[in-house]
Design a protein around this motif. Sequence first.
Motif, mmCIF file in Angstrom:
data_model
loop_
_atom_site.group_PDB
_atom_site.id
_atom_site.type_symbol
_atom_site.label_atom_id
_atom_site.label_comp_id
_atom_site.label_asym_id
_atom_site.label_seq_id
_atom_site.Cartn_x
_atom_site.Cartn_y
_atom_site.Cartn_z
ATOM 1 N N VAL A 66 0.862 -1.186 0.000
ATOM 2 C CA VAL A 66 0.000 0.000 0.000
ATOM 3 C C VAL A 66 0.898 1.234 0.000
ATOM 4 O O VAL A 66 1.737 1.404 0.896
ATOM 5 N N ILE A 67 0.748 2.065 -1.015
ATOM 6 C CA ILE A 67 1.533 3.296 -1.129
ATOM 7 C C ILE A 67 0.564 4.473 -1.096
ATOM 8 O O ILE A 67 -0.391 4.516 -1.875
ATOM 9 N N TYR A 68 0.808 5.402 -0.191
ATOM 10 C CA TYR A 68 -0.093 6.547 -0.105
ATOM 11 C C TYR A 68 0.680 7.801 0.281
ATOM 12 O O TYR A 68 1.827 7.732 0.738
ATOM 13 N N GLY A 69 0.075 8.937 0.086
ATOM 14 C CA GLY A 69 0.736 10.211 0.372
ATOM 15 C C GLY A 69 -0.009 11.329 -0.315
ATOM 16 O O GLY A 69 -0.850 11.092 -1.191
ATOM 17 N N ARG A 70 0.309 12.542 0.069
ATOM 18 C CA ARG A 70 -0.372 13.706 -0.492
ATOM 19 C C ARG A 70 -0.191 13.812 -1.999
ATOM 20 O O ARG A 70 0.757 13.277 -2.561
ATOM 21 N N SER A 90 -4.005 8.972 -3.246
ATOM 22 C CA SER A 90 -3.687 10.311 -2.751
ATOM 23 C C SER A 90 -4.642 10.766 -1.657
ATOM 24 O O SER A 90 -4.337 11.701 -0.929
ATOM 25 N N SER A 91 -5.812 10.127 -1.585
ATOM 26 C CA SER A 91 -6.756 10.484 -0.524
ATOM 27 C C SER A 91 -6.281 9.852 0.773
ATOM 28 O O SER A 91 -6.484 8.662 1.019
ATOM 29 N N MET A 92 -5.637 10.663 1.599
ATOM 30 C CA MET A 92 -5.015 10.140 2.818
ATOM 31 C C MET A 92 -6.051 9.493 3.731
ATOM 32 O O MET A 92 -5.846 8.394 4.245
ATOM 33 N N SER A 93 -7.186 10.160 3.915
ATOM 34 C CA SER A 93 -8.196 9.635 4.826
ATOM 35 C C SER A 93 -8.753 8.313 4.313
ATOM 36 O O SER A 93 -8.958 7.371 5.092
ATOM 37 N N TYR A 94 -8.975 8.203 3.002
ATOM 38 C CA TYR A 94 -9.526 6.967 2.452
ATOM 39 C C TYR A 94 -8.530 5.817 2.607
ATOM 40 O O TYR A 94 -8.899 4.710 3.023
ATOM 41 N N MET A 95 -7.283 6.062 2.267
ATOM 42 C CA MET A 95 -6.290 4.997 2.339
ATOM 43 C C MET A 95 -6.098 4.521 3.785
ATOM 44 O O MET A 95 -5.935 3.324 4.040
ATOM 45 N N ILE A 122 -3.456 18.266 9.854
ATOM 46 C CA ILE A 122 -2.262 17.572 10.352
ATOM 47 C C ILE A 122 -2.065 16.275 9.585
ATOM 48 O O ILE A 122 -0.955 15.936 9.171
ATOM 49 N N ASP A 123 -3.155 15.519 9.375
ATOM 50 C CA ASP A 123 -3.075 14.261 8.627
ATOM 51 C C ASP A 123 -2.588 14.491 7.201
ATOM 52 O O ASP A 123 -1.899 13.645 6.622
ATOM 53 N N LEU A 124 -2.925 15.639 6.638
ATOM 54 C CA LEU A 124 -2.503 15.966 5.269
ATOM 55 C C LEU A 124 -1.059 16.461 5.209
ATOM 56 O O LEU A 124 -0.507 16.628 4.117
#
Length: 465
Positions: free
Chosen positions: A25-29, A141-146, A279-281
């Motif tokens: 799983v790769i995620y980030g802004r 790219s959706s931090m909250s979704y991932m 902050i999460d972003l």
Amino acid sequence: MFIGRDKELDALDRLYKSDKFEFVVIYGRRRVGKTALINHFIDDKKAIYFMGVESNEKQNLENFSKSIIEFSSGIQAETSFSSYQAALEYVFKLAEKERVILTIDEYPYVARASKSLASTLQMLIDKYKDNSKLMLILCGSSMSYMEDQVLAYKAPLYGRRTAQMRIMPFDFAECCTYLNGLSDEDKAYIYGIVGGTPQYLLQMSDKLSVGDNIKNTYLNPMSFLYEEPLNLLKQEVREPAIYNAIITAIATGYSRMSEISTKVGESTTVCSGYLKNLIDLGIVKKETPYGEKSSKKSIYSIEDNMFYFWYRFIPDNASVIARGAVDLVYKRIEAQLNDYMGKVFEEICTQYLWKLLIEGKTPIEFASLGRWWGNDPRKKQQTEIDIMGEQDSDSAIFAECKWRNEKVDLDVLETLVDRSGLFHYTKVQYFLFSKTGFTKGCMEKAREMGNVTLVRYEDIVSLKR
């Protein structure tokens, strides 16, 4: 030009070479370089790459099918799998005897349009993982979704991943690699202006001066960066107007929750939720004085340098920029640039200290670093320390950072030593960081004390080469 990401590439290579089922799983802004990293990694490998679009299930399934068919047959075809289950089962079977990578980029777009996709993936992973050579990469790219729908305990895919990577902006050292055509001093300014997000760095030219770079981007209504913070907020959050008001408040000096709440006109409970999302972003950070846990002393600051620069200088000058008075606005910015760089220089110095620790070059092996502020009961006034870090209850480092055009004098060292007296460590190491060097008196005192390290900005840059 692809730069950096060595750790991430090494980790992906290790997973690839395991030759067994892997789920990453790769995620980030947005703009942080996730797609560039994946494309660089799969460039010389057998891989199916599919990027989801913000559309319905039918269109995404058709596009997914085309990616699979083109990979397996080498031709583009208009045929489509009947379902995601059929398409994914086909890919799992392709990977029975050879290593195949399947990347689903912008996974949240696909999964939101197909509510059963996560459960289908869960079922197929459980069915095929023991006999599969598939390397599955889900990127978003959706931090909250991932975090909530892929990584969280209650998510269908929880427990199936073999690795996860949150892709962060480049640090100063990696930015210097990209900006190698600039002078050492200008590298710091550019890092302060756009931070370490690759897409923002690409807007900067190492053939131009700092001033011309600012004029071509932030002061140019037609440029990519001119409205980037507002555009990014619209993509990432609901009610961007309130987020915009909160960031504006922080950028203009309202750092405590009560101050932000009053400025924005919303309750602290409401502001707290919005601040958590920021902050999460990675846009805002929450700090408490080093070593303390009291939320009453917490302050908020803008963590992302692009947002910090934009909100500090652009909104107040928007009307003048719109009228084309670029030189006038830049003159205003230039007058405040060294002051603006103070916070940025502290960040650069903190990264330098971490690098020294990793290389085993620090006399105090601190476990964390942070700022400290609070009351000095001896003088009955508020005071602060730029950086401090503790190894244990007996050992600590204290640092002061000065981004200014004159050399740091003895008084700065004496002040730092005095403020360290508010704590009770028996072993202390002091660091003074200076843009332009140190006076003779400061250097003599540092030698006399024996536990002082003087670091010029040029020393920081040379360590990063």
